[in-house]
Design a protein around this motif. Sequence first.
Motif, PDB file in Angstrom:
ATOM      1  N   VAL A  69     -86.768  -2.226 -17.838  1.00  0.00           N
ATOM      2  CA  VAL A  69     -85.681  -1.291 -17.533  1.00  0.00           C
ATOM      3  C   VAL A  69     -86.244   0.104 -17.270  1.00  0.00           C
ATOM      4  N   ARG A  70     -87.188   0.546 -18.110  1.00  0.00           N
ATOM      5  CA  ARG A  70     -87.799   1.863 -17.913  1.00  0.00           C
ATOM      6  C   ARG A  70     -88.486   1.957 -16.554  1.00  0.00           C
ATOM      7  N   LYS A  71     -89.245   0.913 -16.199  1.00  0.00           N
ATOM      8  CA  LYS A  71     -89.961   0.923 -14.919  1.00  0.00           C
ATOM      9  C   LYS A  71     -88.975   0.986 -13.754  1.00  0.00           C
ATOM     10  N   LEU A  72     -87.992   0.090 -13.779  1.00  0.00           N
ATOM     11  CA  LEU A  72     -87.031   0.051 -12.675  1.00  0.00           C
ATOM     12  C   LEU A  72     -86.256   1.350 -12.572  1.00  0.00           C
ATOM     13  N   LEU A  73     -85.774   1.849 -13.699  1.00  0.00           N
ATOM     14  CA  LEU A  73     -84.989   3.078 -13.690  1.00  0.00           C
ATOM     15  C   LEU A  73     -85.828   4.258 -13.203  1.00  0.00           C
ATOM     16  N   GLY A  74     -87.068   4.332 -13.673  1.00  0.00           N
ATOM     17  CA  GLY A  74     -87.951   5.419 -13.238  1.00  0.00           C
ATOM     18  C   GLY A  74     -88.267   5.343 -11.759  1.00  0.00           C
ATOM     19  N   ASP A  75     -88.584   4.140 -11.272  1.00  0.00           N
ATOM     20  CA  ASP A  75     -88.926   3.996  -9.847  1.00  0.00           C
ATOM     21  C   ASP A  75     -87.717   4.235  -8.944  1.00  0.00           C
ATOM     22  N   LEU A  76     -86.566   3.715  -9.357  1.00  0.00           N
ATOM     23  CA  LEU A  76     -85.358   3.919  -8.549  1.00  0.00           C
ATOM     24  C   LEU A  76     -84.965   5.395  -8.505  1.00  0.00           C
ATOM     25  N   THR A  77     -85.035   6.056  -9.643  1.00  0.00           N
ATOM     26  CA  THR A  77     -84.711   7.476  -9.699  1.00  0.00           C
ATOM     27  C   THR A  77     -85.691   8.293  -8.857  1.00  0.00           C
ATOM     28  N   ALA A  78     -86.985   7.952  -8.952  1.00  0.00           N
ATOM     29  CA  ALA A  78     -88.006   8.659  -8.172  1.00  0.00           C
ATOM     30  C   ALA A  78     -87.789   8.461  -6.673  1.00  0.00           C
ATOM     31  N   ALA A  79     -87.215   7.321  -6.292  1.00  0.00           N
ATOM     32  CA  ALA A  79     -86.963   7.047  -4.876  1.00  0.00           C
ATOM     33  C   ALA A  79     -85.645   7.659  -4.400  1.00  0.00           C
ATOM     34  N   GLY A  80     -84.937   8.343  -5.306  1.00  0.00           N
ATOM     35  CA  GLY A  80     -83.701   9.003  -4.909  1.00  0.00           C
ATOM     36  C   GLY A  80     -82.472   8.113  -4.969  1.00  0.00           C
ATOM     37  N   VAL A  81     -82.576   6.969  -5.628  1.00  0.00           N
ATOM     38  CA  VAL A  81     -81.432   6.073  -5.762  1.00  0.00           C
ATOM     39  C   VAL A  81     -80.628   6.516  -6.978  1.00  0.00           C
ATOM     40  N   ASP A  82     -79.329   6.725  -6.775  1.00  0.00           N
ATOM     41  CA  ASP A  82     -78.448   7.148  -7.866  1.00  0.00           C
ATOM     42  C   ASP A  82     -77.999   5.902  -8.633  1.00  0.00           C
ATOM     43  N   ILE A  83     -78.597   5.683  -9.810  1.00  0.00           N
ATOM     44  CA  ILE A  83     -78.322   4.475 -10.591  1.00  0.00           C
ATOM     45  C   ILE A  83     -78.485   4.810 -12.060  1.00  0.00           C
ATOM     46  N   ASP A  84     -77.777   4.063 -12.899  1.00  0.00           N
ATOM     47  CA  ASP A  84     -77.894   4.292 -14.339  1.00  0.00           C
ATOM     48  C   ASP A  84     -78.448   3.042 -15.026  1.00  0.00           C
ATOM     49  N   GLU A  85     -78.765   3.187 -16.302  1.00  0.00           N
ATOM     50  CA  GLU A  85     -79.372   2.095 -17.058  1.00  0.00           C
ATOM     51  C   GLU A  85     -78.460   0.873 -17.129  1.00  0.00           C
TER      52      GLU A  85
END
Length: 107
Positions: A69-85
């Motif tokens: 979850v940490r990896k996905l959330l961090g990578d998605l956020t870094a890519a500018g995708v607006d998503i929550d846990e």
Amino acid sequence: MTTFNDRERAFESKFARDEEMAFRVVARRNRLVGQWAANLMKLTPAEADSYGKTVIHADLEEAGDDDVVRKLLGDLTAAGVDIDEAAVRRALEEQSVEARRQLMEAQ
């Protein structure tokens, strides 16, 4: 006494098969959720395949799903995708069902 030993070996064998299947389901789920995230990040197919493998490896860091979850959330956020846990955890659950279905169909 051999009947007891045979039963014990049978239970050990079943346990080993069940553990292997559980590992395969989690690995397949991680690859599928990696592809899901790669799609959200608009990665190319080759990049998506590579990213799926990194998600599989991320799961080996610690027990449970928190590392994934940490990896996905961090990578998605870094890519500018607006998503929550919660959305990432929901995707993990959905892909877990799909992974189990795929593996059962393959047998």
